[in-house]
Design an enzyme around this catalytic site. Sequence first.
Site, PDB file in Angstrom:
ATOM      1  CG  ASP A   8      78.867 -16.948  22.979  1.00  0.00           C
ATOM      2  OD1 ASP A   8      80.021 -16.626  22.599  1.00  0.00           O
ATOM      3  OD2 ASP A   8      77.850 -16.428  22.509  1.00  0.00           O
ATOM      4  CB  CYS A  65      79.756 -13.439  23.664  1.00  0.00           C
ATOM      5  SG  CYS A  65      79.256 -11.720  23.754  1.00  0.00           S
ATOM      6  CB  THR A  67      79.068  -8.235  20.277  1.00  0.00           C
ATOM      7  OG1 THR A  67      78.173  -8.740  21.297  1.00  0.00           O
ATOM      8  CG2 THR A  67      78.488  -8.545  18.904  1.00  0.00           C
ATOM      9  CG  HIS A  98      87.826   6.554  36.155  1.00  0.00           C
ATOM     10  ND1 HIS A  98      87.424   7.667  35.453  1.00  0.00           N
ATOM     11  CD2 HIS A  98      89.164   6.696  36.346  1.00  0.00           C
ATOM     12  CE1 HIS A  98      88.469   8.454  35.231  1.00  0.00           C
ATOM     13  NE2 HIS A  98      89.543   7.883  35.764  1.00  0.00           N
ATOM     14  CG  HIS A 133      87.263   7.410  40.470  1.00  0.00           C
ATOM     15  ND1 HIS A 133      86.574   8.012  39.439  1.00  0.00           N
ATOM     16  CD2 HIS A 133      88.543   7.860  40.389  1.00  0.00           C
ATOM     17  CE1 HIS A 133      87.401   8.779  38.753  1.00  0.00           C
ATOM     18  NE2 HIS A 133      88.602   8.720  39.321  1.00  0.00           N
TER      19      HIS A 133
HETATM   20  C1  RB5 Z   1      76.068 -15.540  19.180  1.00  0.00           C
HETATM   21  O1  RB5 Z   1      75.775 -15.663  17.821  1.00  0.00           O
HETATM   22  C2  RB5 Z   1      76.147 -14.069  19.566  1.00  0.00           C
HETATM   23  O2  RB5 Z   1      74.868 -13.533  19.592  1.00  0.00           O
HETATM   24  C3  RB5 Z   1      76.820 -13.902  20.894  1.00  0.00           C
HETATM   25  O3  RB5 Z   1      78.103 -14.441  20.852  1.00  0.00           O
HETATM   26  C4  RB5 Z   1      77.013 -12.479  21.391  1.00  0.00           C
HETATM   27  O4  RB5 Z   1      77.575 -11.679  20.416  1.00  0.00           O
HETATM   28  C5  RB5 Z   1      75.863 -11.875  22.059  1.00  0.00           C
HETATM   29  O5  RB5 Z   1      75.897 -10.733  22.515  1.00  0.00           O
END
Ligand code: RB5
Length: 171
Positions: A8, A65, A67, A98, A133
């Site tokens: 994203d 993304c 996180t 695993h 596994h």
């Molecule tokens: C976008 O702002 C953010 O929420 C997305 O990139 C991600 O971290 C979602 O889990």
Amino acid sequence: MRVALAADHGGFRLKEEIISFLKENNIPFHDFGTHSEEAVDYPDFALKVAEAVASGQFQRGIICCGTGIGVAIAANKVPGVRAALCHDTFSARASREHNDANVLTMGQRVIGPGLAREIVRVWLSAEFAGGRHARRVAKIAEIEKKYSRCGGKPGEGAPAPACRGEGNGRA
Ligand code: RB5
């Protein structure tokens, strides 16, 4: 091995870094977007990679993304996908050995490009260890079957290829 890639807006720059790494190492890939830092919804891009991997068209997927969390949650809803959020090389290796993870997720707001490259290198070269596994991964597939349409009652929808034991899905 062909790698399906997506991100994203929050992971766009990290995806570009991974593309550089894959090109430098002659690893075939397809970039499913996004192609800028304009805001998009991460489940849309996680789904593209998840379906590409579950169908067997691509052997591995990498999704970024902000996180790495949202794309992992979304990708893991697709039967046959085992997405692992890894921000260190130990976890990256273990997720292959695993868990037979077929999708790697990372967060651009969490790690730097150097570490991300190293994680991708380790993750792409590590193999599933099988043995005990394999039994555990098969149990994950059983849970998936139980709670997905492919394990449900007839008429609830066409089973995805991964649910029929095709592609990368473990029946
Ligand atoms: C976008 O702002 C953010 O929420 C997305 O990139 C991600 O971290 C979602 O889990």
